[in-house]
Design a protein around this motif. Structure first.
Motif, PDB file in Angstrom:
ATOM      1  N   THR A 145       0.578  -1.091   0.039  1.00  0.00           N
ATOM      2  CA  THR A 145      -0.082  -0.039   0.034  1.00  0.00           C
ATOM      3  C   THR A 145       0.752   1.223   0.020  1.00  0.00           C
ATOM      4  OG1 THR A 145      -1.733  -1.110   1.192  1.00  0.00           O
ATOM      5  CG2 THR A 145      -1.886   1.263   1.084  1.00  0.00           C
ATOM      6  N   GLU A 146       2.030   1.298   0.720  1.00  0.00           N
ATOM      7  CA  GLU A 146       2.968   2.251   0.955  1.00  0.00           C
ATOM      8  C   GLU A 146       3.470   2.529  -0.441  1.00  0.00           C
ATOM      9  OE1 GLU A 146       7.425   2.567   2.613  1.00  0.00           O
ATOM     10  OE2 GLU A 146       6.028   1.844   3.824  1.00  0.00           O
ATOM     11  N   GLN A 163       0.928   4.332  -2.849  1.00  0.00           N
ATOM     12  CA  GLN A 163       0.852   5.755  -2.660  1.00  0.00           C
ATOM     13  C   GLN A 163       1.998   6.509  -2.796  1.00  0.00           C
ATOM     14  OE1 GLN A 163      -0.657   5.241   1.461  1.00  0.00           O
ATOM     15  NE2 GLN A 163      -2.988   4.744   0.710  1.00  0.00           N
TER      16      GLN A 163
END
Length: 499
Positions: free
Chosen positions: A259-260, A263
């Motif tokens: 997820t990091e 993003q």
């Protein structure tokens, strides 16, 4: 926060923890009976009663002989009641400790299985084992690699007793408190290295670069490290994730890392998943991690002692849209092999490195009396395409021996054609991502700067350079305009641009 030991040696695929039966009655050799019944009825190898009983009695006799006690083992003892009767007789006649007899007898039974993954744990040993799977350890703060039959320090953990000592990456570990590690397996070495927080040990190491043997005294301590670490490679949209173990938090941490990445600018167009030296962990963690790469699919096929096949599936996961390369080596074991084999069989990933460990069996932890436990092998597992893993290992799609070369080839297979290899602070950086290595990338010699032959051969795709030792860099700089070297902030930097 996680606590780190000297080495991660789970080497396990845990199916789970069985419940404690409330109807167990305490009697002198109750644990012997529990282990006997569980092994006889459930172990993958289908052992015979006589095998277990005679193994237990013979081992007790051998241990007692070290205390100058001569215990005669009747050859016709082949039932559990006879085993319990004999142990009771010996305990009474020679005033032997009951717990010690239990342990001797259990170890004797398990020794007949020739299965290093079936083991008896005391309460304290169980806690340490479970902490190991969860990446929570007490230790010195280094990790080991088996290289050429020798245990070698591959990484020092920052802010650990090992990092503060005179130890260096590449040191060969020869002995612990005077006990030789020659010919020892990872499990045997771990047994000598483990200990309580604050306890000390004297390590004998050999430093090849100085051709010198030395002794170093270290104190064990609690240290912390996550199960998942990673970063984006500079100059590309390729992610790198190193998975240390398959603990209960591994899938959550890996999900958060992905997820990091998503993003942090552009979407990923490729991922390098590093499972080198990952000894395994929980089946549930492997299944949940597989669900981060595919929405639905067969994870593995298992067979029990009766040859009955069962399928384990991934459900309600998510598909990824980019290719994956998995780095593997001889330390990639169990749950790591399970995940790597499944993702390859589904066409999601390719494997790069060397053949994996070959532990294709699954265990369950069964609680015993007094908080002790039995870890027992119940099943053998196969990849979705029914590839055998146990005692065989997985052969990579691209075999690459050298540690950094595996990273370079992984990136190259994902379309990366520019490489920057930088050496600094004890690590080597490949396109901005740090990798702990045993040997330095560069050496200064009389003729100038030399570089590790295997790495240069990989960069230039020139097999004639070889894969041993170091080679002078100057001749190759003259012949290859794509290759350059410079110093930045005191660090040596090697750059290569594919034509």
């Amino acid at each position: 926060m996680k606590r780190l030991c000297s080495i991660v040696l789970a080497l396990c695929l845990l199916l789970g923890v069985a419940p404690v039966h409330a109807d167990l009655q305490t009697k002198p050799f109750a644990e012997v009976g529990e282990v006997y019944r569980n092994v006889l009825e459930n172990h993958l190898s289908r052992p015979e009663a006589r095998q277990l009983v005679q193994g237990a009695l013979q081992h007790v006799s051998q241990q007692a002989a070290e205390q100058t006690l001569q215990l005669s083992v009747p050859a016709d003892d082949d039932t559990l009641p006879e085993l319990e009767k004999r142990l009771t007789e010996w305990q009474s006649r020679y005033n032997l400790d009951g717990k010690t007899l239990n342990r001797w007898a259990i170890n004797g039974m398990l020794g007949t299985l020739k299965d290093p993954h079936t083991a008896f744990f005391t309460k304290e040993e169980l806690n340490r084992f479970q902490a190991g799977v969860e990446n929570e350890f007490v230790g010195f703060g280094f990790r080991l690699r088996m290289q050429g039959g020798t245990l070698m320090i591959r990484e020092l953990i920052p802010q650990s007793p090992a990092a503060a000592s005179d130890l260096q990456k590449g040191d060969q570990l020869l002995a612990v408190d005077g006990l030789s590690l020659k010919g020892k397996s990872f499990e045997e070495a771990y047994a000598l290295l483990k200990g309580e927080e604050g306890s000390e040990a004297v390590l004998t190491v050999y430093r090849p670069s100085q051709k010198q043997e030395r002794q170093i005294r270290l104190k064990r301590a609690f240290l912390s490290i996550p199960e998942v670490e990673g970063d984006r490679f500079a100059g590309s949209d390729i992610g790198y994730i190193h998975l240390e173990t398959f603990g209960s938090d591994a899938a959550y941490q890996l999900r958060d890392k992905l997820t990091e990445f998503s993003q942090a600018g552009k979407p990923l167009r490729g991922l390098l998943l590093d499972l080198r030296d990952n000894g395994g962990g929980y089946l549930t963690a492997a299944r949940d991690i597989a669900g981060l790469f595919m929405e639905e699919g067969l994870l593995m096929i298992t067979t029990n002692r009766n040859g009955v096949e069962l399928e384990t599936w991934v459900r309600n996961g998510r598909d990824i849209t980019y290719p994956v390369r998995i780095l593997v080596n001889e330390g990639t074991a169990s749950a790591s092999e399970l995940l790597a084999g499944a993702l390859r069989d589904h066409g999601i990933a390719k494997l790069i490195g060397t053949k994996t460990y070959g532990k294709g069996s699954a265990q369950q932890v069964i609680p015993l009396l007094d908080g002790d436990a039995l870890k027992i092998t119940l099943q053998e597992y196969f990849t979705p395409k029914h590839t055998t893993v146990n005692h065989v290992g997985l052969t990579p799609d691209l075999t690459v021996e050298e540690h950094l070369s595996q990273v370079v080839e992984g990136l190259r297979s994902l379309g990366v054609n520019s490489f920057e290899l930088r050496e600094g602070n004890g690590d080597t950086f490949v396109n901005g991502v740090a990798f702990p290595v045993i040997e330095p990338l560069f050496k200064r010699e009389q003729g100038g700067i030399a570089v590790r032959a295997a790495v240069l051969a990989t960069l230039l795709r020139d097999k004639e350079i070889g894969n041993q030792g170091y080679v002078p860099l100057a001749p190759y700089l003259q012949k290859n305009k794509q290759l350059s070297i410079l110093q930045e902030n005191g660090d040596m930097v090697l750059r290569f641009q594919s034509p």
